[in-house]
Design a protein around this motif. Sequence first.
Motif, PDB file in Angstrom:
ATOM      1  N   GLU A  34       0.826  -1.206   0.000  1.00 50.84           N
ATOM      2  CA  GLU A  34       0.000   0.000   0.000  1.00 50.84           C
ATOM      3  C   GLU A  34       0.865   1.262   0.000  1.00 50.84           C
ATOM      4  O   GLU A  34       0.537   2.242  -0.682  1.00 50.84           O
ATOM      5  N   ALA A  35       1.980   1.220   0.725  1.00 46.49           N
ATOM      6  CA  ALA A  35       2.885   2.375   0.752  1.00 46.49           C
ATOM      7  C   ALA A  35       3.504   2.603  -0.626  1.00 46.49           C
ATOM      8  O   ALA A  35       3.665   3.753  -1.064  1.00 46.49           O
ATOM      9  N   ALA A  36       3.863   1.528  -1.303  1.00 46.90           N
ATOM     10  CA  ALA A  36       4.456   1.656  -2.639  1.00 46.90           C
ATOM     11  C   ALA A  36       3.453   2.232  -3.629  1.00 46.90           C
ATOM     12  O   ALA A  36       3.807   3.064  -4.479  1.00 46.90           O
ATOM     13  N   ALA A  37       2.190   1.804  -3.528  1.00 45.23           N
ATOM     14  CA  ALA A  37       1.152   2.328  -4.418  1.00 45.23           C
ATOM     15  C   ALA A  37       0.919   3.813  -4.170  1.00 45.23           C
ATOM     16  O   ALA A  37       0.781   4.604  -5.112  1.00 45.23           O
ATOM     17  N   GLU A  38       0.879   4.211  -2.899  1.00 45.26           N
ATOM     18  CA  GLU A  38       0.683   5.613  -2.563  1.00 45.26           C
ATOM     19  C   GLU A  38       1.859   6.450  -3.052  1.00 45.26           C
ATOM     20  O   GLU A  38       1.680   7.587  -3.533  1.00 45.26           O
ATOM     21  N   ALA A  39       3.072   5.911  -2.938  1.00 49.76           N
ATOM     22  CA  ALA A  39       4.258   6.641  -3.398  1.00 49.76           C
ATOM     23  C   ALA A  39       4.206   6.856  -4.907  1.00 49.76           C
ATOM     24  O   ALA A  39       4.581   7.925  -5.411  1.00 49.76           O
ATOM     25  N   PHE A  40       3.745   5.840  -5.626  1.00 53.25           N
ATOM     26  CA  PHE A  40       3.640   5.987  -7.080  1.00 53.25           C
ATOM     27  C   PHE A  40       2.650   7.092  -7.434  1.00 53.25           C
ATOM     28  O   PHE A  40       2.930   7.957  -8.268  1.00 53.25           O
ATOM     29  N   LEU A  41       1.469   7.077  -6.805  1.00 50.24           N
ATOM     30  CA  LEU A  41       0.457   8.089  -7.112  1.00 50.24           C
ATOM     31  C   LEU A  41       0.944   9.493  -6.754  1.00 50.24           C
ATOM     32  O   LEU A  41       0.718  10.455  -7.499  1.00 50.24           O
ATOM     33  N   SER A  42       1.626   9.610  -5.636  1.00 48.74           N
ATOM     34  CA  SER A  42       2.128  10.924  -5.220  1.00 48.74           C
ATOM     35  C   SER A  42       3.140  11.471  -6.215  1.00 48.74           C
ATOM     36  O   SER A  42       3.192  12.678  -6.480  1.00 48.74           O
ATOM     37  N   ALA A  43       3.943  10.566  -6.792  1.00 52.10           N
ATOM     38  CA  ALA A  43       4.986  10.992  -7.730  1.00 52.10           C
ATOM     39  C   ALA A  43       4.419  11.449  -9.068  1.00 52.10           C
ATOM     40  O   ALA A  43       5.131  12.104  -9.847  1.00 52.10           O
ATOM     41  N   GLN A  44       3.162  11.141  -9.358  1.00 56.21           N
ATOM     42  CA  GLN A  44       2.576  11.524 -10.649  1.00 56.21           C
ATOM     43  C   GLN A  44       2.080  12.971 -10.670  1.00 56.21           C
ATOM     44  O   GLN A  44       1.827  13.522 -11.741  1.00 56.21           O
ATOM     45  N   HIS A  45       1.916  13.586  -9.482  1.00 60.93           N
ATOM     46  CA  HIS A  45       1.454  14.975  -9.377  1.00 60.93           C
ATOM     47  C   HIS A  45       0.167  15.178 -10.177  1.00 60.93           C
ATOM     48  O   HIS A  45       0.049  16.100 -11.006  1.00 60.93           O
ATOM     49  N   LEU A  46      -0.781  14.298  -9.926  1.00 55.33           N
ATOM     50  CA  LEU A  46      -2.051  14.360 -10.640  1.00 55.33           C
ATOM     51  C   LEU A  46      -2.894  15.508 -10.111  1.00 55.33           C
ATOM     52  O   LEU A  46      -2.842  15.833  -8.915  1.00 55.33           O
ATOM     53  N   PRO A  47      -3.688  16.160 -10.954  1.00 54.78           N
ATOM     54  CA  PRO A  47      -4.561  17.233 -10.472  1.00 54.78           C
ATOM     55  C   PRO A  47      -5.584  16.692  -9.486  1.00 54.78           C
ATOM     56  O   PRO A  47      -6.051  15.561  -9.595  1.00 54.78           O
ATOM     57  N   ALA A  48      -5.926  17.521  -8.509  1.00 55.66           N
ATOM     58  CA  ALA A  48      -6.853  17.088  -7.460  1.00 55.66           C
ATOM     59  C   ALA A  48      -8.245  16.856  -8.009  1.00 55.66           C
ATOM     60  O   ALA A  48      -8.983  15.993  -7.538  1.00 55.66           O
ATOM     61  N   ALA A  49      -8.626  17.653  -9.006  1.00 54.67           N
ATOM     62  CA  ALA A  49      -9.972  17.524  -9.569  1.00 54.67           C
ATOM     63  C   ALA A  49     -10.004  16.411 -10.611  1.00 54.67           C
ATOM     64  O   ALA A  49      -9.007  16.103 -11.259  1.00 54.67           O
ATOM     65  N   GLY A  50     -11.161  15.831 -10.758  1.00 56.69           N
ATOM     66  CA  GLY A  50     -11.343  14.820 -11.791  1.00 56.69           C
ATOM     67  C   GLY A  50     -11.083  13.422 -11.289  1.00 56.69           C
ATOM     68  O   GLY A  50     -10.099  13.177 -10.584  1.00 56.69           O
ATOM     69  N   PRO A  51     -11.972  12.491 -11.620  1.00 59.63           N
ATOM     70  CA  PRO A  51     -11.778  11.099 -11.191  1.00 59.63           C
ATOM     71  C   PRO A  51     -10.602  10.451 -11.902  1.00 59.63           C
ATOM     72  O   PRO A  51     -10.222  10.836 -13.009  1.00 59.63           O
ATOM     73  N   LEU A  52     -10.025   9.473 -11.230  1.00 62.23           N
ATOM     74  CA  LEU A  52      -8.871   8.740 -11.757  1.00 62.23           C
ATOM     75  C   LEU A  52      -9.351   7.463 -12.434  1.00 62.23           C
ATOM     76  O   LEU A  52     -10.115   6.693 -11.859  1.00 62.23           O
ATOM     77  N   VAL A  53      -8.906   7.249 -13.654  1.00 62.87           N
ATOM     78  CA  VAL A  53      -9.325   6.083 -14.430  1.00 62.87           C
ATOM     79  C   VAL A  53      -8.093   5.267 -14.811  1.00 62.87           C
ATOM     80  O   VAL A  53      -7.117   5.810 -15.343  1.00 62.87           O
ATOM     81  N   GLY A  54      -8.142   3.964 -14.525  1.00 69.87           N
ATOM     82  CA  GLY A  54      -7.057   3.069 -14.915  1.00 69.87           C
ATOM     83  C   GLY A  54      -7.452   2.265 -16.140  1.00 69.87           C
ATOM     84  O   GLY A  54      -8.515   1.649 -16.170  1.00 69.87           O
ATOM     85  N   LEU A  55      -6.603   2.255 -17.158  1.00 70.55           N
ATOM     86  CA  LEU A  55      -6.839   1.476 -18.373  1.00 70.55           C
ATOM     87  C   LEU A  55      -5.839   0.331 -18.419  1.00 70.55           C
ATOM     88  O   LEU A  55      -4.634   0.566 -18.546  1.00 70.55           O
ATOM     89  N   PHE A  56      -6.329  -0.899 -18.281  1.00 66.19           N
ATOM     90  CA  PHE A  56      -5.431  -2.057 -18.393  1.00 66.19           C
ATOM     91  C   PHE A  56      -5.389  -2.469 -19.859  1.00 66.19           C
ATOM     92  O   PHE A  56      -6.397  -2.859 -20.441  1.00 66.19           O
TER      93      PHE A  56
END
Length: 316
Positions: free
Chosen positions: A204-226
């Motif tokens: 869980e810590a590794a996943a959170e670190a990855f998301l934090s490093a992307q500097h994604l905008p706060a607004a807008g839902p996050l969509v994952g495309l596999f």
Amino acid sequence: EFRRVLCRSECALRAWARAMSARETSARQAGESLGQNPSAKILLIGIYQHMGQFLCATPLLRSLKTAWPRASLHFLGNPVNAAAARANPHLDRVWVWRKSALGEWPGQFRALRKERFDLALLLTTERPSATGVFLARATGARWVAGYAPSVPGAWAEDAATLCHIRIPFGGEKNEVEKFLGFARAFGVPPQGLRPELSPSPADEAAAEAFLSAQHLPAAGPLVGLFIGGKADRSDRLWPVSHFARLADSLKESGFCVIVLSPPPPVHASSDTFLSEEHLRLEEFRRALAWSCPVFQEASLGRVAAFLRSEEHTSEL
């Protein structure tokens, strides 16, 4: 040649069944005994299960651990489903059986026998596994249990003869219900139908670190495309160009898009990901005029942690 090998295998199984046939025991009586044994050890055998089948068996693991909290639950699987088994909170130990590694078998048998299992449970349904029965008996478990075969063939009857506990198969079509049939046979109440896979705090810590490093905008839902899949079965896969067009549309609509792709083989064994599956990512990147964040991870636990790391995350 195949028929000769099959005939020899069936003859060997028949001879073994006659020499080692087990005296049948009631599943309910065995369940009562296991519930009263504070040091009970149970081995669940799923050597031919795919990862999805193992996940369908996790409600059974949860039910057994709830009913017998002091019992030690072990799982004997293959390199693929062992990745999911290691992320299951109800298992005390995961063993990996490698079919082609004959040299490892004797040592593994010795190690399994030292555990002195009270029960070896075959996670198969209407089709018994002769190899699974062989492994179960080789562990020296007090009881070997499995579904009584509902398919024709002397080999199926011979395999069942080697089980101490032969549980009638109820004919359930739902995979979760098939496995929970074992719990009911032992007198164990099912604890829900939902499969589970629990990432570790490190995942869980590794996943959170990855998301934090992307500097994604706060607004807008996050969509994952596999965009992975079996590359040599392109008829079953959505073309990569379609994923690229979808990503463009989502971005224009204000969504934050992250692509999920298997890593190349240099970072993961071929047991975990399909050959050339990662190559679809390069095609996807070439089709975009912008740089899309990509999540690539060989750890199943980290992938699971990433998928559930944000409550507002959607996966397509």
